[in-house]
Scaffold this motif. Structure first.
Motif, short mmCIF file in Angstrom:
data_model
loop_
_atom_site.label_atom_id
_atom_site.label_comp_id
_atom_site.label_asym_id
_atom_site.label_seq_id
_atom_site.Cartn_x
_atom_site.Cartn_y
_atom_site.Cartn_z
N SER A 90 7.59 -4.38 7.79
CA SER A 90 6.62 -4.67 8.85
C SER A 90 5.24 -4.09 8.51
CB SER A 90 7.08 -4.12 10.19
OG SER A 90 8.24 -4.77 10.61
N LEU A 91 5.22 -2.88 7.99
CA LEU A 91 3.95 -2.26 7.62
C LEU A 91 3.28 -3.04 6.49
CD1 LEU A 91 1.82 -0.07 7.86
CD2 LEU A 91 3.32 1.45 6.53
N ALA A 92 4.06 -3.45 5.50
CA ALA A 92 3.50 -4.24 4.40
C ALA A 92 2.98 -5.59 4.91
CB ALA A 92 4.54 -4.44 3.30
N HIS A 93 3.70 -6.22 5.83
CA HIS A 93 3.22 -7.48 6.41
C HIS A 93 1.91 -7.26 7.17
CE1 HIS A 93 6.10 -10.55 5.42
NE2 HIS A 93 7.11 -9.77 5.78
N TYR A 94 1.82 -6.15 7.89
CA TYR A 94 0.58 -5.86 8.60
C TYR A 94 -0.57 -5.71 7.60
CZ TYR A 94 -3.13 -3.44 10.99
OH TYR A 94 -4.37 -3.08 11.46
N LEU A 95 -0.36 -4.94 6.54
CA LEU A 95 -1.41 -4.77 5.54
C LEU A 95 -1.80 -6.10 4.91
CD1 LEU A 95 -0.25 -1.46 3.85
CD2 LEU A 95 -2.17 -1.78 5.44
N ASP A 99 12.43 4.67 7.65
CA ASP A 99 13.83 4.23 7.62
C ASP A 99 14.13 3.45 8.88
OD1 ASP A 99 14.66 5.12 5.16
OD2 ASP A 99 15.44 7.03 5.91
N GLY A 100 15.16 2.67 8.82
CA GLY A 100 15.57 1.90 9.99
C GLY A 100 16.50 0.80 9.56
N PRO A 101 16.74 -0.13 10.47
CA PRO A 101 17.59 -1.27 10.11
C PRO A 101 16.97 -2.00 8.93
CG PRO A 101 16.79 -1.44 12.39
CD PRO A 101 16.20 -0.21 11.79
N THR A 102 17.80 -2.61 8.13
CA THR A 102 17.28 -3.28 6.94
C THR A 102 17.22 -4.79 7.13
OG1 THR A 102 19.47 -3.40 5.94
CG2 THR A 102 18.11 -1.49 5.38
N PRO A 104 18.26 -5.28 0.46
CA PRO A 104 18.08 -4.72 1.80
C PRO A 104 16.96 -3.67 1.77
CG PRO A 104 20.38 -4.64 1.13
CD PRO A 104 19.58 -5.03 -0.08
N THR A 105 16.00 -3.83 2.66
CA THR A 105 14.81 -2.97 2.70
C THR A 105 14.58 -2.56 4.15
OG1 THR A 105 13.92 -4.26 0.87
CG2 THR A 105 12.37 -2.86 2.05
N PRO A 106 14.21 -1.30 4.41
CA PRO A 106 13.97 -0.88 5.79
C PRO A 106 12.94 -1.77 6.48
CG PRO A 106 14.02 1.03 4.36
CD PRO A 106 14.01 -0.19 3.47
#
Length: 132
Positions: free
Chosen positions: A122-127, A100-103, A115-117
């Motif tokens: 960021s994790l999906a972009h890393y993957l 969770d976090g800012p969206t 709106p998505t956390p």
């Protein structure tokens, strides 16, 4: 006069800095939440998987397993547990509440902006960045 010279440099550094943290944040979350099972290289050889004899998937081959396309929204849904909610006995924990976090707005199928956390994105972009 020195301030007028430094301001463009500082502004430029802030813009460049804003581009880097998303992938770094994604890698940091991967290291914290995923590497124990998927391995630091994301190839499914983490110590927990090895110790428990689990078959954690190689996350560097997601696009390859999907006809060469990285299924960005599907990956986020798998991580947060949304698409696994009805799969009793799934070994992978749900990480939605941990990420969770800012969206930020993400375009989903059909062009819908949702709106998505940001940590999940960021994790999906890393993957996506480590696909081979």
């Amino acid at each position: 006069m020195q301030c007028t010279f430094l301001f463009p440099l500082l502004a430029g550094a802030m813009v460049l800095g804003a581009c880097v943290p998303q992938e770094q944040a994604g890698q940091a979350d991967f290291d914290a939440y995923c590497a124990a099972c998927h391995g630091v290289d994301a190839r499914g050889n983490g110590p927990v998987s090895v110790d428990l004899n689990l078959n954690a998937p190689d996350l560097t081959l997601i696009a390859q397993r999907n006809g060469g396309e990285f299924p960005f929204t599907q990956v986020m849904s798998t991580i947060d547990g949304y698409t696994r909610a009805d799969q009793h006995g799934s070994v992978m924990p749900e990480f939605g509440s941990l990420l969770d976090g800012p969206t930020v707005l993400v375009e989903y199928e059909g062009g819908i902006q949702t709106p998505t956390p940001e940590p999940l994105v960021s994790l999906a972009h890393y993957l996506e960045s480590i696909q081979r």
